[in-house]
Design an enzyme around this catalytic site. Sequence first.
Site, PDB file in Angstrom:
ATOM      1  N   CYS A  80      -8.589  24.398 135.448  1.00 11.81           N
ATOM      2  CA  CYS A  80      -7.370  25.122 135.076  1.00 11.81           C
ATOM      3  C   CYS A  80      -6.754  25.779 136.308  1.00 11.81           C
ATOM      4  CB  CYS A  80      -7.654  26.119 133.953  1.00 11.81           C
ATOM      5  SG  CYS A  80      -6.155  26.716 133.138  1.00 11.81           S
ATOM      6  N   HIS A 185      -9.426  22.557 129.985  1.00 10.56           N
ATOM      7  CA  HIS A 185     -10.720  23.229 129.993  1.00 10.56           C
ATOM      8  C   HIS A 185     -11.776  22.314 129.375  1.00 10.56           C
ATOM      9  CE1 HIS A 185      -9.564  27.379 131.138  1.00 10.56           C
ATOM     10  NE2 HIS A 185      -8.395  27.050 130.598  1.00 10.56           N
ATOM     11  N   GLU A 187     -14.880  22.906 129.126  1.00 13.25           N
ATOM     12  CA  GLU A 187     -15.822  23.742 128.372  1.00 13.25           C
ATOM     13  C   GLU A 187     -15.294  24.122 126.991  1.00 13.25           C
ATOM     14  OE1 GLU A 187     -13.189  26.790 130.397  1.00 13.25           O
ATOM     15  OE2 GLU A 187     -13.921  24.761 130.793  1.00 13.25           O
TER      16      GLU A 187
END
Length: 205
Positions: A80, A185, A187
């Site tokens: 990001c 992202h 994650e």
Amino acid sequence: MIVIVDYGMGNIRSLYNALDFCFADVNVTSNTEEIAAADRIILPGVGAFGDAIRAIRNLGLEEVLTHQALVVKKPILGICLGMQLFAKDSQEYGAEKGLGWIDSQVEYMKPSAQVKVPQVGWNQLKIVGSDWLFRGLPSIQNDVYFVHSLHMVCNDKTDLAATTYHGEEITAAIARDNLVATQFHPEKSQDNGIQILRNWLEREF
């Protein structure tokens, strides 16, 4: 050892948990010696570009990160805002110089009647290069999770690994040698994101 660089502007807990799920040995640190000793480095980031680059410089991290990136050529993953910091500069709140690792600029996305800025939510990837990063994604749609209002514009299109469409073509991922980064992202991208992290962890650079 995987080091997550902690400069006060990263979504570190969810990233740590995702890497732990991949059985990675992870250390969260701002210590320059620990960063230099790491096998791989992750530069996360959430927030404003100027605040982030100033935090990195105030902590004395720019020199060690640039040395590891460009001289040692250690595998580094930006996420990001971390990806945007790879650029030469950003126009967010006026011109601000970045780390300069990738020949690119960070520009504001353009809102329209069809799309809102920031882009928040799931969007589909168009893989245009470095397909190893996306190998084995469980979702045929290749959906990943974005939260951003600026995007990286690469001057050398061979740096592009994937794009997405949000009113215009947006850089979603880049890959140049040991430097890899995602605007989305991983994650937060569930099974697809975990697979992308595994691909990066297992890649021999």
